[in-house]
Motif scaffolding. Sequence first.
Motif, PDB file in Angstrom:
ATOM      1  N   GLU A   2       0.830  -1.211   0.000  1.00 49.79           N
ATOM      2  CA  GLU A   2       0.000   0.000   0.000  1.00 49.79           C
ATOM      3  C   GLU A   2       0.864   1.260   0.000  1.00 49.79           C
ATOM      4  O   GLU A   2       0.523   2.268  -0.613  1.00 49.79           O
ATOM      5  CB  GLU A   2      -0.950  -0.012   1.197  1.00 49.79           C
ATOM      6  CG  GLU A   2      -1.790   1.242   1.381  1.00 49.79           C
ATOM      7  CD  GLU A   2      -2.806   1.512   0.274  1.00 49.79           C
ATOM      8  OE1 GLU A   2      -3.678   2.394   0.480  1.00 49.79           O
ATOM      9  OE2 GLU A   2      -2.734   0.900  -0.809  1.00 49.79           O
ATOM     10  N   TRP A  58      -8.801   2.608  -7.750  1.00 47.94           N
ATOM     11  CA  TRP A  58      -8.498   2.665  -6.322  1.00 47.94           C
ATOM     12  C   TRP A  58      -9.437   3.675  -5.644  1.00 47.94           C
ATOM     13  O   TRP A  58      -9.143   4.871  -5.637  1.00 47.94           O
ATOM     14  CB  TRP A  58      -7.046   3.085  -6.098  1.00 47.94           C
ATOM     15  CG  TRP A  58      -6.037   2.219  -6.788  1.00 47.94           C
ATOM     16  CD1 TRP A  58      -5.415   2.465  -7.964  1.00 47.94           C
ATOM     17  CD2 TRP A  58      -5.557   0.951  -6.335  1.00 47.94           C
ATOM     18  NE1 TRP A  58      -4.563   1.443  -8.284  1.00 47.94           N
ATOM     19  CE2 TRP A  58      -4.624   0.497  -7.302  1.00 47.94           C
ATOM     20  CE3 TRP A  58      -5.798   0.159  -5.208  1.00 47.94           C
ATOM     21  CZ2 TRP A  58      -3.947  -0.716  -7.167  1.00 47.94           C
ATOM     22  CZ3 TRP A  58      -5.126  -1.052  -5.086  1.00 47.94           C
ATOM     23  CH2 TRP A  58      -4.215  -1.473  -6.050  1.00 47.94           C
ATOM     24  N   ARG A  85      -6.456  -3.046   1.197  1.00 45.61           N
ATOM     25  CA  ARG A  85      -6.676  -3.125  -0.256  1.00 45.61           C
ATOM     26  C   ARG A  85      -5.984  -4.362  -0.835  1.00 45.61           C
ATOM     27  O   ARG A  85      -6.396  -4.896  -1.865  1.00 45.61           O
ATOM     28  CB  ARG A  85      -6.082  -1.905  -0.968  1.00 45.61           C
ATOM     29  CG  ARG A  85      -6.685  -0.562  -0.649  1.00 45.61           C
ATOM     30  CD  ARG A  85      -5.940   0.484  -1.473  1.00 45.61           C
ATOM     31  NE  ARG A  85      -6.077   1.821  -0.942  1.00 45.61           N
ATOM     32  CZ  ARG A  85      -7.057   2.669  -1.286  1.00 45.61           C
ATOM     33  NH1 ARG A  85      -7.974   2.287  -2.140  1.00 45.61           N
ATOM     34  NH2 ARG A  85      -7.101   3.892  -0.764  1.00 45.61           N
ATOM     35  N   ASN A  98      -9.647  -8.745  -1.393  1.00 44.73           N
ATOM     36  CA  ASN A  98      -9.783  -7.459  -2.083  1.00 44.73           C
ATOM     37  C   ASN A  98      -8.949  -7.378  -3.354  1.00 44.73           C
ATOM     38  O   ASN A  98      -9.175  -6.507  -4.194  1.00 44.73           O
ATOM     39  CB  ASN A  98      -9.391  -6.306  -1.145  1.00 44.73           C
ATOM     40  CG  ASN A  98     -10.407  -6.089  -0.044  1.00 44.73           C
ATOM     41  OD1 ASN A  98     -11.589  -6.428  -0.198  1.00 44.73           O
ATOM     42  ND2 ASN A  98      -9.978  -5.534   1.077  1.00 44.73           N
TER      43      ASN A  98
END
Length: 380
Positions: free
Chosen positions: A243, A290, A300, A305
Motif C-alpha cells: 500500500e 483505487w 486493499r 480485495n
Amino acid sequence: QHRRLLAPAFHRDVLRPYVAIFNQSTHVMHAKWRAAAEAVGGTVALEVLEQLSLLTLDTLQKCIFSHESHCQEQPSEYIKAIMELSTLVVRRQRHPLHHPTWLYHLSADGRRFARACATVHSFTAAVVQRRRQALERLGHQAWLESHQGRSMDFIDLLLLAKDEDGNPLSDEDISAEADTFMFEGHDTTASGLAWLLYNLACHPHHQERCRQEVHELLKGRDVQDIEWEDLSHLPFTTMCIKESLRLHPPVTAVSRRCTEDVTLRDGRIIPKGVICLMSIYGTHHNPDVWPEPQVYNPLRFSPENSKERSPLAFIPFSAGPRNCIGQSFAMAELKVVVALTVTRFAVRLDTGRPPRRKTELILRAEDGLWLLLEPLPGVA
C-alpha cells in the motif's frame, strides 16, 4: 539477451543468503539511531531518507561485490561518487543548456560528473578484472571450490553466465550490469523504505499490528534476525509495504516504445515507434481503480480485495518483459528492514516538518523526510 543471462542471479536460492546481509546492515543503522537517541535522552528526530540510502548502498556493495565498505559509519569515495552522480543527473535534466553532451562536458557540473563516473567505473572494473584473473588462474572447478563457505555475489554469477552459444559476458558488460544494479537498487529501495516508515508513522495502529506480527514470528528465538523463510509469514506487513508502494511509488513513471500500433478504447491509435511515458503515480491514484486513492489502507491488498483487480493496476516495479528484474531482491530487503525497525523503534511523525513530495529520479521529499524515532524498552 542480457536479461536472460541475468535471470539466474535473482533466483530465490541466490537471494536467500542475502537476507543475512540485510539484517547485518540494518543492525548497523539501528545502532546509530540508538546512539543518537541516547545522546538526546529519548526520542530523536532524524532525516531518514539519507540514512536509508546509506543502508541500501551498504547492502548492495556486499551483495554485488562482497565488499565491506562501512559506508554507514565512515566516508567512502565510491559511495560519495554514486550519490553525486544521482544529484548531477537530476540537475542536468533541469538545465537545457547542459543537454548537449559536448556542452555539458565543458561545464563545471560536467567535469564533476566525469570525475565521479571515473571513480565508480574504476572500482567496478578492478573488482571484475581481479575475479576474472582468479577464474582463469584457478580454472572453473577450483574457482568454484574456493567459494566453499561463502555465497556467490552478483559479480561471481555474471562471470559464470553464458549465452546460448556458450559465450560469457565481457568484462565491460559485467561492469555495466553491476553499475546498473547499484544505481537502480539503492535510491529506489531507500525511497520505498522512507515512505513506508512515514506511512506507518501516520497510522500507529497499522504500525502496532506489524510489530505484533513480527513479535509473534520471532517468539522463542535466541537471535532476533529475520530469515528467508520468515518473509512469506508476514502477511499484514507485506500489505503495508504494497500500500505504501501504491501511495508513494519510488519510480513515478516509465517510458516504453510501442512495437505495434496501439488502439485506445476511444478509437484513437498510438502509432508504432512512438515512445509513451506511462505514469505509475497516476495509475496508482486512479479513483476508478483505487477508491479514495489518497487514503492509506493496507487491506486493499488482502487476498479477497485483490481477487478481481487487474495485475496492471499496481505496477511499482513496472510490468511486462521489461519490468524490474530486482523486485524480489527489493521486496525482501523492504520486509527485513521494516520488520526489524518496528520491533526496535516506535516511529512517529515530526509534525514540525511535514514532508512535501518531490519527484526526481525517485520520489523524494523537499528538505528531506523527517521522523521521530524512539527506542523501545527491552530491545538491545
